[in-house]
Design an enzyme around this catalytic site. Structure first.
Site, PDB file in Angstrom:
ATOM      1  N   GLN A 176       0.830  -1.200   0.000  1.00 50.08           N
ATOM      2  CA  GLN A 176       0.000   0.000   0.000  1.00 50.08           C
ATOM      3  C   GLN A 176       0.867   1.254   0.000  1.00 50.08           C
ATOM      4  O   GLN A 176       0.541   2.244  -0.657  1.00 50.08           O
ATOM      5  CB  GLN A 176      -0.928   0.001   1.212  1.00 50.08           C
ATOM      6  CG  GLN A 176      -1.982   1.098   1.180  1.00 50.08           C
ATOM      7  CD  GLN A 176      -3.000   0.909   0.065  1.00 50.08           C
ATOM      8  OE1 GLN A 176      -3.308  -0.229  -0.323  1.00 50.08           O
ATOM      9  NE2 GLN A 176      -3.512   2.000  -0.464  1.00 50.08           N
ATOM     10  N   TRP A 204      -7.596   8.525  -4.589  1.00 50.02           N
ATOM     11  CA  TRP A 204      -7.606   7.347  -5.455  1.00 50.02           C
ATOM     12  C   TRP A 204      -6.815   6.176  -4.883  1.00 50.02           C
ATOM     13  O   TRP A 204      -7.147   5.021  -5.151  1.00 50.02           O
ATOM     14  CB  TRP A 204      -7.064   7.730  -6.840  1.00 50.02           C
ATOM     15  CG  TRP A 204      -7.806   8.892  -7.412  1.00 50.02           C
ATOM     16  CD1 TRP A 204      -7.382  10.181  -7.502  1.00 50.02           C
ATOM     17  CD2 TRP A 204      -9.137   8.864  -7.912  1.00 50.02           C
ATOM     18  NE1 TRP A 204      -8.350  10.975  -8.032  1.00 50.02           N
ATOM     19  CE2 TRP A 204      -9.464  10.193  -8.315  1.00 50.02           C
ATOM     20  CE3 TRP A 204     -10.095   7.879  -8.086  1.00 50.02           C
ATOM     21  CZ2 TRP A 204     -10.692  10.525  -8.853  1.00 50.02           C
ATOM     22  CZ3 TRP A 204     -11.316   8.213  -8.626  1.00 50.02           C
ATOM     23  CH2 TRP A 204     -11.611   9.524  -9.009  1.00 50.02           C
ATOM     24  N   VAL A 205      -5.792   6.477  -4.124  1.00 48.98           N
ATOM     25  CA  VAL A 205      -5.016   5.422  -3.462  1.00 48.98           C
ATOM     26  C   VAL A 205      -4.917   5.799  -1.985  1.00 48.98           C
ATOM     27  O   VAL A 205      -4.288   6.798  -1.641  1.00 48.98           O
ATOM     28  CB  VAL A 205      -3.609   5.285  -4.073  1.00 48.98           C
ATOM     29  CG1 VAL A 205      -2.851   4.163  -3.368  1.00 48.98           C
ATOM     30  CG2 VAL A 205      -3.687   5.020  -5.577  1.00 48.98           C
ATOM     31  N   ALA A 206      -5.542   5.014  -1.149  1.00 47.58           N
ATOM     32  CA  ALA A 206      -5.605   5.360   0.279  1.00 47.58           C
ATOM     33  C   ALA A 206      -4.219   5.377   0.922  1.00 47.58           C
ATOM     34  O   ALA A 206      -3.325   4.614   0.536  1.00 47.58           O
ATOM     35  CB  ALA A 206      -6.493   4.357   1.008  1.00 47.58           C
ATOM     36  N   SER A 211      -6.460   1.736   4.059  1.00 43.16           N
ATOM     37  CA  SER A 211      -7.005   1.047   2.889  1.00 43.16           C
ATOM     38  C   SER A 211      -7.729  -0.231   3.299  1.00 43.16           C
ATOM     39  O   SER A 211      -7.210  -1.035   4.086  1.00 43.16           O
ATOM     40  CB  SER A 211      -5.896   0.702   1.903  1.00 43.16           C
ATOM     41  OG  SER A 211      -6.402  -0.110   0.860  1.00 43.16           O
ATOM     42  N   HIS A 213      -8.117  -2.669   1.479  1.00 43.28           N
ATOM     43  CA  HIS A 213      -7.385  -3.803   0.909  1.00 43.28           C
ATOM     44  C   HIS A 213      -6.485  -4.449   1.970  1.00 43.28           C
ATOM     45  O   HIS A 213      -6.196  -5.643   1.906  1.00 43.28           O
ATOM     46  CB  HIS A 213      -6.541  -3.344  -0.285  1.00 43.28           C
ATOM     47  CG  HIS A 213      -7.353  -3.089  -1.517  1.00 43.28           C
ATOM     48  ND1 HIS A 213      -7.850  -4.092  -2.321  1.00 43.28           N
ATOM     49  CD2 HIS A 213      -7.761  -1.927  -2.084  1.00 43.28           C
ATOM     50  CE1 HIS A 213      -8.528  -3.569  -3.336  1.00 43.28           C
ATOM     51  NE2 HIS A 213      -8.486  -2.246  -3.217  1.00 43.28           N
ATOM     52  N   ASP A 220     -10.827  -5.417  -6.049  1.00 38.93           N
ATOM     53  CA  ASP A 220     -11.113  -4.632  -7.254  1.00 38.93           C
ATOM     54  C   ASP A 220     -11.375  -5.626  -8.368  1.00 38.93           C
ATOM     55  O   ASP A 220     -10.514  -6.460  -8.685  1.00 38.93           O
ATOM     56  CB  ASP A 220      -9.929  -3.726  -7.615  1.00 38.93           C
ATOM     57  CG  ASP A 220      -9.714  -2.609  -6.609  1.00 38.93           C
ATOM     58  OD1 ASP A 220     -10.660  -2.319  -5.844  1.00 38.93           O
ATOM     59  OD2 ASP A 220      -8.612  -2.038  -6.576  1.00 38.93           O
ATOM     60  N   GLU A 268     -15.446   4.666  -7.529  1.00 36.48           N
ATOM     61  CA  GLU A 268     -14.745   3.486  -8.029  1.00 36.48           C
ATOM     62  C   GLU A 268     -15.752   2.378  -8.312  1.00 36.48           C
ATOM     63  O   GLU A 268     -16.118   1.614  -7.414  1.00 36.48           O
ATOM     64  CB  GLU A 268     -13.708   2.997  -7.009  1.00 36.48           C
ATOM     65  CG  GLU A 268     -12.555   3.974  -6.791  1.00 36.48           C
ATOM     66  CD  GLU A 268     -11.453   3.392  -5.920  1.00 36.48           C
ATOM     67  OE1 GLU A 268     -11.605   2.247  -5.422  1.00 36.48           O
ATOM     68  OE2 GLU A 268     -10.430   4.074  -5.735  1.00 36.48           O
ATOM     69  N   HIS A 271     -14.638  -1.373  -6.966  1.00 39.93           N
ATOM     70  CA  HIS A 271     -14.184  -1.710  -5.626  1.00 39.93           C
ATOM     71  C   HIS A 271     -15.347  -2.247  -4.791  1.00 39.93           C
ATOM     72  O   HIS A 271     -16.306  -1.544  -4.502  1.00 39.93           O
ATOM     73  CB  HIS A 271     -13.596  -0.461  -4.955  1.00 39.93           C
ATOM     74  CG  HIS A 271     -13.029  -0.719  -3.588  1.00 39.93           C
ATOM     75  ND1 HIS A 271     -11.673  -0.687  -3.330  1.00 39.93           N
ATOM     76  CD2 HIS A 271     -13.628  -0.997  -2.399  1.00 39.93           C
ATOM     77  CE1 HIS A 271     -11.467  -0.939  -2.037  1.00 39.93           C
ATOM     78  NE2 HIS A 271     -12.649  -1.128  -1.461  1.00 39.93           N
TER      79      HIS A 271
END
Length: 305
Positions: A176, A204-206, A211, A213, A220, A268, A271
C-alpha cells in the site's frame, strides 16, 4: 262420530252457499245475453286466499231493465303494496385517512465487528489487526471469512456469460505504501505541488493504514475485456451484473457515485467490500454509503439504549 275440523269447515261452507246457488240457478235460466259469469273459486275457512289470482267474491243484485238478475262481480285484484321509494344510497364517506406509516429505515442486523470495521481517510485500521488469508485460484488472497462468498459470486457471474477479473485484493502495508507514493510521484510529474499531490493521491489510493485492501475484505474487479480503472468500467456488463447482485453474496459497492465527499475516495465502480449478506442487503436498501450507514447505526443504537 267425531268430525275432523276440515270436514266441518267444508260442511259449513256448503250450507252457507245454498241460497246463493239457488239464485245462481235462476240467473242461468235467463237468456245468455243477460248473463255475466266469471270463474269462481271458493275460499275455505282457514285457507289463505290467493289474492293475486282469484280474490274472494262479493255478490250484488243490480236492477237492469226492470228484471232482477244476479251478477257475480270480481273486485279489482288487490295490488301488491308498493314499496316506499328508497332514497338513493349515499356514498360512503371516506374513512379518515390513516397516518402514513413512518418510512422504515435500515434494520441494522447483527454483525461481527470485523464485518463492519470502518477504515477510511479518517479511520485507520487497528494496529493489532490480524487477518487469516486464503489464496484464490488466480493467486489473489483474501480474508478466509470472505473467500467462499467471493468465489460463489465470481462463479455466478461467469455462469451469466461474463468474464470478471480480480485486479487487486489483499495488500500488505509495504504494498500500500508503494502504490501511494507512486501515485504522488506521477502527480508531481504532472505539475502538482507536494501537498496538492498528496491530497489528490489520497482520493484514489488510500494512505497506508487506511485502505480496506489491507483488511483482506476488499477486491477490485474489472471486466476481462476492459481492465482500465476509469469511470467507463461501470458500463461493462460485468460491473452492471456485480452492482445488481453483489449484495446477494455479502458485498457492497464501497465507493458509489456522488458520495466522494463522505467516503473521502473518488467514485470506483470496481471496488467491492465484504460485510456479510444481511448487512449488504441493509446497506443497499438504505441507499447509504458505508460511512452514512454506520453513523446512523450508531445513533440508532444509542437511542434504543
Amino acid at each position: 262420530m267425531r268430525w275432523s275440523k276440515r270436514a266441518a269447515a267444508l260442511l259449513l261452507a256448503a250450507l252457507l252457499l245454498l241460497p246463493t246457488a239457488a239464485q245462481a240457478r235462476d240467473v242461468y235460466k235467463a237468456p245468455r245475453e243477460d248473463r255475466t259469469v266469471v270463474n269462481v273459486r271458493l275460499t275455505l275457512p282457514g285457507e289463505a286466499p290467493e289474492a293475486a289470482k282469484l280474490p274472494e267474491l262479493t255478490v250484488v243484485k243490480p236492477e237492469e231493465a226492470g228484471q232482477e238478475s244476479l251478477t257475480v262481480v270480481t273486485p279489482e285484484p288487490v295490488k301488491p303494496q308498493e314499496e316506499a321509494p328508497q332514497e338513493p344510497a349515499r356514498p360512503q364517506e371516506p374513512a379518515p385517512a390513516q397516518e402514513a406509516e413512518e418510512e422504515k429505515g435500515p434494520a441494522f442486523p447483527e454483525a461481527e465487528d470485523w464485518q463492519i470495521l470502518l477504515v477510511n481517510p479518517w479511520n485507520e485500521m487497528p494496529e493489532d489487526y490480524e487477518v487469516t488469508l486464503k489464496t484464490l485460484p488466480d493467486g489473489n488472497k483474501v480474508d478466509e471469512r470472505a473467500y467462499d462468498s467471493l468465489t460463489a459470486m465470481l462463479e455466478a457471474c461467469r455462469e451469466a456469460g461474463l468474464r470478471p477479473k480480480i485486479c487487486s485484493s489483499y495488500r500488505t502495508m509495504s504494498k500500500q505504501t508503494y502504490l501511494y507514493n507512486n501515485k504522488i510521484a506521477r502527480l508531481r510529474s504532472a505539475g502538482y505541488g507536494r501537498k496538492a499531490a498528496e491530497a489528490e493521491a489520497g482520493r484514489w489510493v488510500a494512505r497506508p493504514g487506511t485502505s480496506e485492501h489491507q483488511l483482506g475484505l476488499a477486491v477490485d474487479i474489472v471486466s476481462q475485456s476492459y481492465q482500465a480503472l476509469t469511470k467507463k468500467q461501470e458500463k461493462t456488463a460485468e460491473q452492471k451484473w456485480l452492482m445488481e447482485h453483489c449484495w446477494e453474496y455479502g458485498f457492497i459497492l464501497r465507493y458509489p457515485n456522488d458520495k466522494s465527499e463522505i467516503t473521502g475516495i473518488g467514485y470506483e465502480p470496481w471496488h467491492y467490500r465484504y460485510v456479510g449478506v444481511d448487512v449488504a442487503l441493509d446497506v443497499r436498501d438504505s441507499g447509504l454509503c458505508m460511512e452514512e450507514y454506520l453513523l446512523l447505526r450508531e445513533e440508532t443504537a444509542e437511542k434504543r439504549s
